[in-house]
Scaffold this motif. Structure first.
Motif, PDB file in Angstrom:
ATOM      1  N   UNK A 153       0.822  -1.211   0.000  1.00 16.55           N
ATOM      2  CA  UNK A 153       0.000   0.000   0.000  1.00 16.55           C
ATOM      3  C   UNK A 153       0.854   1.258   0.000  1.00 16.55           C
ATOM      4  N   UNK A 154       1.894   1.278   0.813  1.00 13.13           N
ATOM      5  CA  UNK A 154       2.773   2.447   0.829  1.00 13.13           C
ATOM      6  C   UNK A 154       3.429   2.625  -0.537  1.00 13.13           C
ATOM      7  N   UNK A 155       3.909   1.533  -1.124  1.00  7.72           N
ATOM      8  CA  UNK A 155       4.560   1.620  -2.427  1.00  7.72           C
ATOM      9  C   UNK A 155       3.611   2.165  -3.485  1.00  7.72           C
ATOM     10  N   UNK A 156       2.359   1.747  -3.442  1.00  5.30           N
ATOM     11  CA  UNK A 156       1.371   2.248  -4.409  1.00  5.30           C
ATOM     12  C   UNK A 156       1.256   3.764  -4.349  1.00  5.30           C
ATOM     13  N   UNK A 157       1.112   4.299  -3.132  1.00  3.68           N
ATOM     14  CA  UNK A 157       0.894   5.734  -2.994  1.00  3.68           C
ATOM     15  C   UNK A 157       2.165   6.528  -3.242  1.00  3.68           C
ATOM     16  N   UNK A 158       3.316   5.946  -2.917  1.00  2.00           N
ATOM     17  CA  UNK A 158       4.580   6.606  -3.223  1.00  2.00           C
ATOM     18  C   UNK A 158       4.730   6.766  -4.743  1.00  2.00           C
ATOM     19  N   UNK A 159       4.453   5.699  -5.467  1.00  4.09           N
ATOM     20  CA  UNK A 159       4.593   5.751  -6.922  1.00  4.09           C
ATOM     21  C   UNK A 159       3.483   6.598  -7.532  1.00  4.09           C
ATOM     22  N   UNK A 160       2.283   6.562  -6.955  1.00  5.01           N
ATOM     23  CA  UNK A 160       1.196   7.438  -7.412  1.00  5.01           C
ATOM     24  C   UNK A 160       1.623   8.891  -7.333  1.00  5.01           C
ATOM     25  N   UNK A 161       2.255   9.253  -6.227  1.00 10.66           N
ATOM     26  CA  UNK A 161       2.682  10.642  -6.076  1.00 10.66           C
ATOM     27  C   UNK A 161       3.734  11.014  -7.111  1.00 10.66           C
ATOM     28  N   UNK A 162       4.714  10.155  -7.304  1.00  5.63           N
ATOM     29  CA  UNK A 162       5.802  10.461  -8.229  1.00  5.63           C
ATOM     30  C   UNK A 162       5.324  10.483  -9.680  1.00  5.63           C
ATOM     31  N   UNK A 163       4.358   9.630 -10.012  1.00  9.93           N
ATOM     32  CA  UNK A 163       3.910   9.507 -11.399  1.00  9.93           C
ATOM     33  C   UNK A 163       2.743  10.420 -11.736  1.00  9.93           C
ATOM     34  N   UNK A 164       1.961  10.816 -10.749  1.00  6.55           N
ATOM     35  CA  UNK A 164       0.733  11.557 -10.998  1.00  6.55           C
ATOM     36  C   UNK A 164       0.715  12.925 -10.319  1.00  6.55           C
ATOM     37  N   UNK A 165       0.645  12.918  -8.991  1.00 10.76           N
ATOM     38  CA  UNK A 165       0.439  14.175  -8.279  1.00 10.76           C
ATOM     39  C   UNK A 165       1.546  15.198  -8.536  1.00 10.76           C
ATOM     40  N   UNK A 166       2.790  14.780  -8.410  1.00 10.84           N
ATOM     41  CA  UNK A 166       3.889  15.720  -8.592  1.00 10.84           C
ATOM     42  C   UNK A 166       3.966  16.299  -9.997  1.00 10.84           C
ATOM     43  N   UNK A 167       4.049  15.435 -11.027  1.00  5.06           N
ATOM     44  CA  UNK A 167       4.152  15.967 -12.396  1.00  5.06           C
ATOM     45  C   UNK A 167       2.956  16.806 -12.821  1.00  5.06           C
ATOM     46  N   UNK A 168       1.741  16.341 -12.518  1.00  8.12           N
ATOM     47  CA  UNK A 168       0.559  17.082 -12.965  1.00  8.12           C
ATOM     48  C   UNK A 168       0.411  18.396 -12.211  1.00  8.12           C
ATOM     49  N   UNK A 169       0.709  18.400 -10.913  1.00  7.21           N
ATOM     50  CA  UNK A 169       0.646  19.642 -10.147  1.00  7.21           C
ATOM     51  C   UNK A 169       1.702  20.624 -10.635  1.00  7.21           C
ATOM     52  N   UNK A 170       2.875  20.105 -10.970  1.00  4.62           N
ATOM     53  CA  UNK A 170       3.930  20.962 -11.491  1.00  4.62           C
ATOM     54  C   UNK A 170       3.546  21.609 -12.811  1.00  4.62           C
ATOM     55  N   UNK A 171       2.956  20.818 -13.711  1.00  2.25           N
ATOM     56  CA  UNK A 171       2.519  21.373 -14.994  1.00  2.25           C
ATOM     57  C   UNK A 171       1.387  22.378 -14.799  1.00  2.25           C
ATOM     58  N   UNK A 172       0.500  22.076 -13.863  1.00  2.00           N
ATOM     59  CA  UNK A 172      -0.588  22.999 -13.554  1.00  2.00           C
ATOM     60  C   UNK A 172      -0.030  24.352 -13.124  1.00  2.00           C
ATOM     61  N   UNK A 173       0.895  24.335 -12.192  1.00  2.00           N
ATOM     62  CA  UNK A 173       1.497  25.575 -11.733  1.00  2.00           C
ATOM     63  C   UNK A 173       2.251  26.290 -12.837  1.00  2.00           C
ATOM     64  N   UNK A 174       2.944  25.525 -13.664  1.00  2.00           N
ATOM     65  CA  UNK A 174       3.727  26.121 -14.756  1.00  2.00           C
ATOM     66  C   UNK A 174       2.833  26.907 -15.713  1.00  2.00           C
ATOM     67  N   UNK A 175       1.782  26.274 -16.198  1.00  2.00           N
ATOM     68  CA  UNK A 175       0.952  26.925 -17.205  1.00  2.00           C
ATOM     69  C   UNK A 175       0.085  28.037 -16.615  1.00  2.00           C
ATOM     70  N   UNK A 176      -0.262  27.923 -15.334  1.00  2.00           N
ATOM     71  CA  UNK A 176      -1.066  28.971 -14.723  1.00  2.00           C
ATOM     72  C   UNK A 176      -0.261  30.253 -14.492  1.00  2.00           C
TER      73      UNK A 176
END
Length: 241
Positions: free
Chosen positions: A96-119
C-alpha cells in the motif's frame, strides 16, 4: 550524518519532513536551482538527471563509502528503511505504501507541477494557454478527488498508520489555491490536510530553507528571462567529451 542537497521546493520538503519525523541528524547543502547549481559536474556525478534533492548517507549500513541517492521517492524509501520507521514491512502494508509513493511520483507531482507552470505563464508573451491551464487544472482536481475518496475510507493514505506515503504527498497540496482548487470541495482530504499541517515535524520540515527562497517575480526582467531559459524547455545534454 545525512547530507541533503536541497532547495525549498515540494520535492525537497518531502525529505525534510521525513528527516524531522525521524529525528535523524542531517545537514542542508543548498542547491540554488536559479543559479544553476544542479548542472555542476559535482552534482551531476551524484544525479545524472540534474534535479534536486540528492541525499548522501555518510554512514551507510554496509560500512562502505558515502552513498548518494537521487529521486525523492527513492530517498524516502532509503531513509525509512534505514531507520525502520514509517514504512511497514508486512507484505500488504508495504504494498500500500509503495502504491501511494509511486502514485505521487507519477501523478500528483508531475501534474501539479505542470498545472502551476501553465497557470503562471505570461500569455502576452507566449500566447493563449487556455487549453493547457484547463487540462492540468482539471487533472489536479481529479487527483484531489482520488485523495479525498481514499481518505473517506482511511485515516491515512496507506490505511490506519502514518507513513512516508502521507509525507510525500503533503507538500504538493499546500498550494491548492494557486492550483485553482477549492479545498472545501474535498472534506475528507481537508481533514487529513489539517492534521498533517498540525504535526510539529511537518511544520519544521516545511520551514527548512525558508531563508533561501527567492521571489522570482521581484527579480529584474533580464534575470527572470535567464532563469526561464535555463530551467524550461531543456533538451538532452551531450555526453562529456
Amino acid at each position: 550524518m545525512i547530507d541533503l542537497h536541497y532547495w525549498p521546493t515540494p520535492n525537497g520538503k518531502k525529505v525534510t519532513i521525513l528527516l524531522e519525523e525521524l529525528g535523524m541528524p542531517y545537514r542542508i547543502v543548498p542547491v540554488n536551482i536559479g543559479r544553476g547549481d544542479q548542472f555542476t559536474p559535482e552534482f551531476l556525478e551524484m544525479n545524472p538527471n540534474h534535479r534536486m534533492p540528492v541525499m548522501v548517507d555518510n554512514a551507510p549500513a554496509d560500512g562502505g563509502k558515502p552513498l548518494a541517492v537521487f529521486e525523492s521517492g527513492a530517498i524516502m524509501l532509503y531513509l525509512a528503511e534505514k531507520a525502520g520507521k514509517f514504512y511497514p514491512q508486512d507484505l500488504r502494508g508495504k504494498a500500500e505504501v509503495n502504491e501511494w509513493l509511486i502514485w505521487q511520483m507519477a501523478n500528483q507531482g508531475p501534474k501539479s507541477g505542470e498545472c502551476g507552470h501553465f497557470r503562471r505563464v505570461d500569455q502576452k508573451e507566449y500566447g493563449d494557454q487556455t487549453y493547457a491551464i484547463t487540462r492540468f487544472t482539471d487533472e489536479v482536481n481529479r487527483l484531489y478527488g482520488v485523495l479525498n475518496n481514499r481518505l473517506h475510507k482511511h485515516q491515512y493514505l496507506a490505511g490506519g498508520q502514518y507513513t512516508i506515503a502521507d509525507m510525500i504527498c503533503y507538500p504538493w497540496t499546500v498550494n491548492w489555491k494557486f492550483q485553482g482548487q477549492d479545498i472545501e470541495e474535498f472534506k475528507h482530504f481537508k481533514r487529513w490536510f489539517e492534521e498533517m499541517g498540525a504535526r510539529p515535524a511537518v511544520q519544521k520540515g516545511m520551514a527548512v530553507g525558508a531563508e533561501l527562497s527567492v521571489d522570482n517575480t521581484k527579480l529584474p526582467p533580464e534575470e527572470q528571462a535567464r532563469i526561464r531559459k535555463m530551467l524550461y524547455n531543456q533538451r538532452a545534454r551531450p555526453v562529456p567529451a
